[in-house]
Scaffold this motif. Structure first.
Motif, short mmCIF file in Angstrom:
data_model
loop_
_atom_site.label_atom_id
_atom_site.label_comp_id
_atom_site.label_asym_id
_atom_site.label_seq_id
_atom_site.Cartn_x
_atom_site.Cartn_y
_atom_site.Cartn_z
N UNK A 33 47.76 0.64 34.81
CA UNK A 33 46.36 0.41 34.46
C UNK A 33 46.14 0.31 32.96
N UNK A 34 45.04 -0.32 32.59
CA UNK A 34 44.64 -0.34 31.19
C UNK A 34 44.22 1.07 30.78
N UNK A 35 44.35 1.40 29.50
CA UNK A 35 43.86 2.70 29.04
C UNK A 35 42.39 2.88 29.37
N UNK A 36 41.99 4.10 29.68
CA UNK A 36 40.62 4.41 30.06
C UNK A 36 39.67 4.01 28.94
N UNK A 37 38.81 3.00 29.17
CA UNK A 37 37.91 2.54 28.10
C UNK A 37 36.84 3.57 27.75
N UNK A 38 36.58 4.54 28.65
CA UNK A 38 35.54 5.53 28.39
C UNK A 38 36.05 6.70 27.56
N UNK A 39 37.37 6.81 27.41
CA UNK A 39 37.91 7.90 26.59
C UNK A 39 37.88 7.48 25.13
N UNK A 40 37.19 8.24 24.32
CA UNK A 40 37.07 7.90 22.91
C UNK A 40 38.41 8.13 22.21
N UNK A 41 38.63 7.44 21.06
CA UNK A 41 39.86 7.70 20.30
C UNK A 41 40.04 9.16 19.94
N UNK A 42 38.93 9.85 19.61
CA UNK A 42 39.03 11.27 19.26
C UNK A 42 39.45 12.11 20.45
N UNK A 43 38.92 11.77 21.65
CA UNK A 43 39.30 12.51 22.85
C UNK A 43 40.77 12.31 23.16
N UNK A 44 41.24 11.08 23.03
CA UNK A 44 42.66 10.82 23.28
C UNK A 44 43.52 11.54 22.24
N UNK A 45 43.06 11.54 21.01
CA UNK A 45 43.80 12.20 19.94
C UNK A 45 43.93 13.70 20.22
N UNK A 46 42.84 14.31 20.72
CA UNK A 46 42.88 15.73 21.02
C UNK A 46 43.89 16.04 22.12
N UNK A 47 43.92 15.17 23.14
CA UNK A 47 44.88 15.36 24.23
C UNK A 47 46.30 15.22 23.73
N UNK A 48 46.53 14.19 22.90
CA UNK A 48 47.87 13.95 22.37
C UNK A 48 48.32 15.12 21.48
N UNK A 49 47.40 15.63 20.65
CA UNK A 49 47.77 16.71 19.74
C UNK A 49 48.17 17.96 20.52
N UNK A 50 47.58 18.16 21.69
CA UNK A 50 47.94 19.34 22.47
C UNK A 50 49.22 19.08 23.27
N UNK A 51 49.30 17.96 23.97
CA UNK A 51 50.42 17.74 24.89
C UNK A 51 51.74 17.56 24.17
N UNK A 52 51.74 16.94 22.98
CA UNK A 52 53.00 16.65 22.32
C UNK A 52 53.65 17.90 21.73
N UNK A 53 52.89 18.99 21.60
CA UNK A 53 53.47 20.20 21.03
C UNK A 53 54.55 20.79 21.92
N UNK A 54 54.59 20.39 23.19
CA UNK A 54 55.60 20.89 24.12
C UNK A 54 56.74 19.90 24.32
N UNK A 55 56.78 18.86 23.48
CA UNK A 55 57.81 17.83 23.59
C UNK A 55 58.79 17.96 22.44
N UNK A 56 60.07 18.26 22.71
CA UNK A 56 61.03 18.37 21.61
C UNK A 56 61.19 17.04 20.88
N UNK A 57 61.18 17.08 19.57
CA UNK A 57 61.34 15.86 18.76
C UNK A 57 62.24 16.18 17.56
N UNK A 58 62.88 15.15 16.98
CA UNK A 58 63.63 15.38 15.74
C UNK A 58 62.70 15.87 14.62
#
Length: 282
Positions: A33-58
């Motif tokens: 599906x296309x990204x949810x058009x109703x989710x604002x960039x700030x809302x997506x950013x908040x989700x990403x900032x939380x979820x990625x903290x549990x993802x190991x990265x270099x």
């Protein structure tokens, strides 16, 4: 395939590198599906900032986020499972990482100085260079290296090593800091085995290096899709590295994208190998 899944985000990132009309058609074909058009960039950013903290990265990925000098992003790095004491110390002290920027940065509420990792005893007794010279184990050297924060600190280290080479443990602890100046790291070692070990420790030349040489592909591409919000100043380097390859091997070919969508979850190679394989199979 869901757009917010690892595989969905990975495929979506690659689709963003081709013509938008072809991308929309292929999304329909593979059920993305296309990204949810109703989710604002700030809302997506908040989700990403939380979820990625549990993802190991270099470690270098965390540095690219810190280079944004954004207090909210700095908070997400402080929380990240891959962050080390040097990064957390710098964040709490408001140290900027962006090229040419001066601090201190604003530190978000909740990240007071009481959360700073303990200052090494050797640093208190001997100062920065003295603590590095006193490092007789990797642990003590890493602890001392966590006090190197500002450009002036790195300059002091370079001058000290020029006067009398630092011990091997200290050199290694500094070399695997992603913010170690390249000229200093080169002074510590240029042999192929040394540079390979540095890379294995998570220090990368650029986002292009991460995009083309790190794996597994689904994990890397998921991180890069988050990078459009977390390290926008650098993610274009990864896009530029992958775009010609995606257009050559996948372009608007629906069958190739279908194969890629089927492979991405279990593919162990890097993104370059994934794209080439999908195109060849199709």
């Amino acid at each position: 395939m869901h757009d917010n899944s690892t595989s969905g985000a990975a495929v979506g990132f690659l689709l963003g590198l081709i013509d938008s009309g072809d991308a929309a058609r292929i999304r329909g074909r593979i059920g993305l599906p296309e990204p949810d058009p109703e989710r604002t960039p700030q809302a997506r950013r908040n989700v990403e900032m939380w979820s990625w903290t549990r993802t190991p990265v270099p470690a270098s990925v965390l540095l690219w986020v810190l280079e944004e000098d954004d207090p909210d992003l700095n908070l997400s790095v402080w929380r990240h499972m891959s962050a080390d004491n040097a990064m957390r110390r710098a964040i709490v002290r408001g140290v900027p990482f962006g090229p040419g920027r001066e601090g201190p940065l604003t530190v978000v509420d909740g990240l007071g100085m009481e959360l700073e990792p303990p200052v090494p005893e050797n640093y208190t007794r001997f100062g920065l260079v003295g603590a590095l010279r006193e490092g007789t184990s990797m642990q003590s050297a890493r602890t001392a290296a966590s006090m190197v924060l500002k450009p002036s600190d790195w300059q002091a280290v370079m001058e000290a090593d020029g006067d009398r080479p630092l011990p091997g443990y200290a050199r290694w602890a500094l070399s695997v800091r992603p913010d170690c100046p390249p000229e200093l790291r080169a002074r510590f070692g240029t042999h192929r085995k040394f540079t390979h070990r540095v890379k294995e420790a998570g220090v990368l030349d650029s986002p292009a290096d991460y995009a083309t040489a790190w794996g597994p592909a689904s994990h890397v591409l998921k991180v890069l899709s988050s990078g459009q919000l977390l390290f926008p100043a650098r993610v274009s380097e990864a896009e530029d590295a992958l775009r010609p390859l995606v257009r050559e091997h996948l372009a608007g070919h629906e069958d190739a994208w279908s194969v890629l969508a089927q492979l991405v979850d279990t593919f162990h190679g890097n993104a370059v190998e994934l794209v080439v394989t999908a195109g060849a199979v199709a």
